[in-house]
Design an enzyme around this catalytic site. Sequence first.
Site, short mmCIF file in Angstrom:
data_model
loop_
_atom_site.label_atom_id
_atom_site.label_comp_id
_atom_site.label_asym_id
_atom_site.label_seq_id
_atom_site.Cartn_x
_atom_site.Cartn_y
_atom_site.Cartn_z
N CYS A 81 41.06 10.74 57.28
CA CYS A 81 41.24 11.48 58.44
C CYS A 81 40.10 12.44 58.70
O CYS A 81 39.81 12.95 59.78
CB CYS A 81 42.47 12.47 58.31
SG CYS A 81 43.96 11.46 58.23
N HIS B 239 41.45 17.97 63.72
CA HIS B 239 42.34 16.40 63.40
C HIS B 239 43.64 16.32 63.92
O HIS B 239 44.44 17.47 63.71
CB HIS B 239 42.00 16.11 62.13
CG HIS B 239 42.95 14.86 61.76
ND1 HIS B 239 43.02 13.80 62.54
CD2 HIS B 239 43.74 14.56 60.85
CE1 HIS B 239 43.91 12.92 62.04
NE2 HIS B 239 44.41 13.47 60.95
N ASN C 139 48.99 10.34 65.50
CA ASN C 139 47.91 10.68 64.58
C ASN C 139 47.07 9.41 64.39
O ASN C 139 47.51 8.24 63.80
CB ASN C 139 48.58 11.02 63.24
CG ASN C 139 47.31 11.20 62.11
OD1 ASN C 139 46.48 10.84 62.26
ND2 ASN C 139 47.67 11.98 61.14
N1 ACO Z 1 63.26 10.78 61.24
C1 ACO Z 1 64.32 11.45 60.81
N2 ACO Z 1 64.39 12.17 59.62
C2 ACO Z 1 63.34 11.87 58.60
C3 ACO Z 1 62.28 11.41 59.39
C4 ACO Z 1 61.89 10.70 60.47
N3 ACO Z 1 61.05 10.20 60.87
N4 ACO Z 1 61.30 11.52 58.12
C5 ACO Z 1 61.95 11.86 57.27
N5 ACO Z 1 63.18 12.45 57.63
C6 ACO Z 1 64.19 13.22 56.96
C7 ACO Z 1 64.06 13.40 55.38
O1 ACO Z 1 64.39 12.07 54.86
C8 ACO Z 1 64.74 14.59 55.00
O2 ACO Z 1 66.03 14.06 55.05
P1 ACO Z 1 67.08 14.71 53.92
O3 ACO Z 1 67.04 16.17 54.21
O4 ACO Z 1 68.25 14.27 54.17
O5 ACO Z 1 66.80 14.46 52.44
C9 ACO Z 1 64.66 15.17 56.07
O6 ACO Z 1 64.29 14.43 57.23
C10 ACO Z 1 63.80 16.40 55.95
O7 ACO Z 1 62.73 16.10 55.14
P2 ACO Z 1 61.44 16.84 54.30
O8 ACO Z 1 60.27 15.92 53.71
O9 ACO Z 1 62.17 17.90 53.55
O10 ACO Z 1 61.04 17.51 55.83
P3 ACO Z 1 59.66 18.56 56.11
O11 ACO Z 1 60.51 19.67 56.57
O12 ACO Z 1 58.93 18.60 54.77
O13 ACO Z 1 58.97 17.97 57.34
C11 ACO Z 1 57.13 16.36 57.42
C12 ACO Z 1 58.46 16.50 56.58
C13 ACO Z 1 57.51 16.43 59.04
C14 ACO Z 1 56.47 15.14 57.02
C15 ACO Z 1 56.33 17.56 57.09
O14 ACO Z 1 56.31 17.64 55.55
C16 ACO Z 1 55.00 17.67 57.50
O15 ACO Z 1 54.71 17.78 58.86
N6 ACO Z 1 53.93 17.41 56.70
C17 ACO Z 1 52.44 17.07 56.91
C18 ACO Z 1 52.60 15.47 57.05
C19 ACO Z 1 51.54 15.04 58.28
O16 ACO Z 1 51.55 15.63 59.33
N7 ACO Z 1 50.64 14.28 57.79
C20 ACO Z 1 49.95 13.65 58.89
C21 ACO Z 1 49.35 12.39 58.18
S1 ACO Z 1 48.28 13.01 56.79
C22 ACO Z 1 46.80 13.49 57.87
O17 ACO Z 1 46.49 13.07 59.05
C23 ACO Z 1 46.14 14.73 57.16
#
Ligand code: ACO
Length: 333
Positions: free
Chosen positions: A114, A260, A290
């Site tokens: 990224c 980004h 992304n």
């Molecule tokens: N649709 C529906 N539910 C989902 C999805 C989806 N696509 N993905 C995960 N879930 C569920 C999980 O399984 C979990 O279910 P559970 O509670 O039954 O176990 C629930 O949603 C919550 O999951 P968490 O991982 O606890 O959620 P969190 O609040 O941490 O959010 C997320 C997850 C959105 C990925 C968050 O951690 C985030 O935004 N992280 C940053 C990641 C990112 O943006 N990366 C970009 C790519 S890397 C880069 O470019 C730098």
Amino acid sequence: MSLKSIIIGTGHFVPPNVVTNLDLEKKMNTTDEWIRQRSGIVERHYVEPGVGSSDLGYEAAQRAIDDANIDKSEIDFIIAATLSPDHYFPGIGVMVQAKLGLSGIGALDVRNQCTGFIYALSVADQYIKAQTYKKILVVAAEVQTSNLDYSDDGRDLAVLFGDGGAAVILEPNDKDDGKGILSTHLFSDGNYISDLWMEKPSPKDNPTFKKEYFDEKKYYPRMSGRNVFKNASEKMPAAVRTALEHNNITIEDVDHLLPHQANDRISLMVARNLRIPVEKVIRNIDRMGNTTAASIPIALDEALKNGRIKEGDTVVLTAFGSGYTWGSAVIQF
Ligand code: ACO
């Protein structure tokens, strides 16, 4: 007066196939509401099978060349950033070069995910300032949607990614008008590679491709979402602060912050951390998803073409990604 690198042309290309959150609802266990709330994404672009990041990079490069109004033969070096090359080797730098018909000039591949565009821009900037090259094509392109895990194991990442490419052309500016790249700052911490990676295939394994790894889904990208969220929200503001200090400017002097496009919630956290008004933050993740290394130059091209970035504006770029890698760049337009 010191020589600076100036951007003389930009271009981007995204494949025409738009995939909405509602389309994803039909193929996996997710909802439009979940995706919008957690990432701000509404739709993204997917390539058709057979299209690689070199193809997207080539189309974007053509547009940047047209925008710069130069003959492509003036380009004397290429730097290409991608985490999704068409082949395991070689990289896409030489492929973009061949498609452009520029055989013979150097083509460097950058592997910084990224943060790839900022790393590539930084390398190009040094070559221009050292007067090694006079017109450098920096291209960033990604095809990520062909290898996503749409099961519950990978749905956190699968909803985020889109495909696309973008390019910029740099040349030296020896005028005393202040225009050009004012700074680039690059950082990394390799202690966290497994927070965001594609573990396999690995040449450490012999044979490299094993059925059990397919069964264990090790050929898909994986992310520790919370760690990535926390680190991205902290490291991008830190990189911006380093850049502001280096240039002896304040956040009030910044006309546009272009982070980004990882996730809109991360961009908003970065803005809040830096106390920059959200109106100054360039965001297009709702339409693009992304696109990793391509996300910053796609948004940059859009903002230049639609007149949002104007002559004289100070723009700060910042990125964070797999590695971890992160960085910033300050550009005066
Ligand atoms: N649709 C529906 N539910 C989902 C999805 C989806 N696509 N993905 C995960 N879930 C569920 C999980 O399984 C979990 O279910 P559970 O509670 O039954 O176990 C629930 O949603 C919550 O999951 P968490 O991982 O606890 O959620 P969190 O609040 O941490 O959010 C997320 C997850 C959105 C990925 C968050 O951690 C985030 O935004 N992280 C940053 C990641 C990112 O943006 N990366 C970009 C790519 S890397 C880069 O470019 C730098």
